[in-house]
Design an enzyme around this catalytic site. Structure first.
Site, mmCIF file in Angstrom:
data_model
loop_
_atom_site.group_PDB
_atom_site.id
_atom_site.type_symbol
_atom_site.label_atom_id
_atom_site.label_comp_id
_atom_site.label_asym_id
_atom_site.label_seq_id
_atom_site.Cartn_x
_atom_site.Cartn_y
_atom_site.Cartn_z
ATOM 1 N N ALA A 58 0.906 -1.202 0.078
ATOM 2 C CA ALA A 58 0.106 -0.200 -0.012
ATOM 3 C C ALA A 58 0.929 1.233 -0.077
ATOM 4 O O ALA A 58 0.461 2.295 -0.541
ATOM 5 C CB ALA A 58 -0.953 0.089 1.356
ATOM 6 N N GLU A 59 2.092 1.285 0.819
ATOM 7 C CA GLU A 59 2.897 2.306 0.723
ATOM 8 C C GLU A 59 3.553 2.718 -0.186
ATOM 9 O O GLU A 59 3.713 3.940 -0.751
ATOM 10 C CB GLU A 59 3.815 2.360 2.151
ATOM 11 C CG GLU A 59 3.144 2.347 3.372
ATOM 12 C CD GLU A 59 2.467 3.777 3.602
ATOM 13 O OE1 GLU A 59 2.936 4.796 2.956
ATOM 14 O OE2 GLU A 59 1.940 3.984 4.699
ATOM 15 N N SER A 60 4.400 1.754 -1.063
ATOM 16 C CA SER A 60 5.458 1.980 -2.021
ATOM 17 C C SER A 60 5.112 1.097 -3.091
ATOM 18 O O SER A 60 5.863 1.307 -4.127
ATOM 19 C CB SER A 60 6.739 1.840 -1.572
ATOM 20 O OG SER A 60 7.145 0.550 -1.267
#
Length: 177
Positions: A58-60
């Site tokens: 989700a982040e990167s």
């Protein structure tokens, strides 16, 4: 009767093919790089690998060089301030930019997830929301009576939904607990 059995067999064969193709597509869209590092810190901090992979996805989307507009860096998108704070909790020295090192980023993010899970009594929703929006915001939401089902920040609400879906898919695909 024979024609009907042939049709049933053809439909069943097509259904199996669709399932196999979907599984293959899902498998390729849910990578597990850095597996040894993730499993090491999952075990050390008692955080499920599926949650770690979900947060990184989700982040990167597994880009160790990612930088957010807010200055968060690396796989799990830690700001230097957060990374420095967590590094102090685990007793290691942190230098700006260390978040681009995959092992450091994973270790600090997993430790931070454990800290947030402890703070919110193991409840994934406020812990993941705090990872994204900050502890202060989540603490204010809870203090104001928010039950964490609908979050005031749309971006955090969407983020939480993505993490929960990715976590479920990782558990499904890789039998991660």
């Amino acid at each position: 009767m024979r024609a009907r059995l042939k049709n049933i067999a053809l439909i069943a064969g097509c259904a199996v093919l669709v399932i196999v193709l979907c599984a293959a597509l899902l498998y390729h869209s849910l990578p597990t790089p850095y597996r040894d590092v993730v499993l090491k810190y999952a075990d050390e901090y008692s955080v499920t690998p599926s949650l770690i992979y979900a947060v990184i996805k989700a982040e990167s989307n597994f880009d160790p060089t990612a930088v957010s507009p807010a200055g968060a860096k690396g796989l799990a998108q830690l700001t230097d301030d957060t990374a420095r704070y967590v590094a102090g909790m685990v007793g290691i020295e942190y230098h700006d930019g260390d978040s681009f090192d995959a092992e450091i980023n994973i270790r600090l993010s997993v430790c931070y997830l454990r800290y947030l899970l402890n703070k919110y009594d193991g409840d994934l929703r406020p812990a993941v929301a705090a990872y994204n929006a900050g502890e202060g915001n989540v603490d204010r939401w809870i203090a104001s009576g928010n039950d964490m089902r609908t979050l005031p920040f749309g971006e955090t609400d969407r983020y939480l939904g993505r993490v929960q879906r990715y976590k479920w898919l990782y558990e499904l695909m890789y039998k991660m607990e």
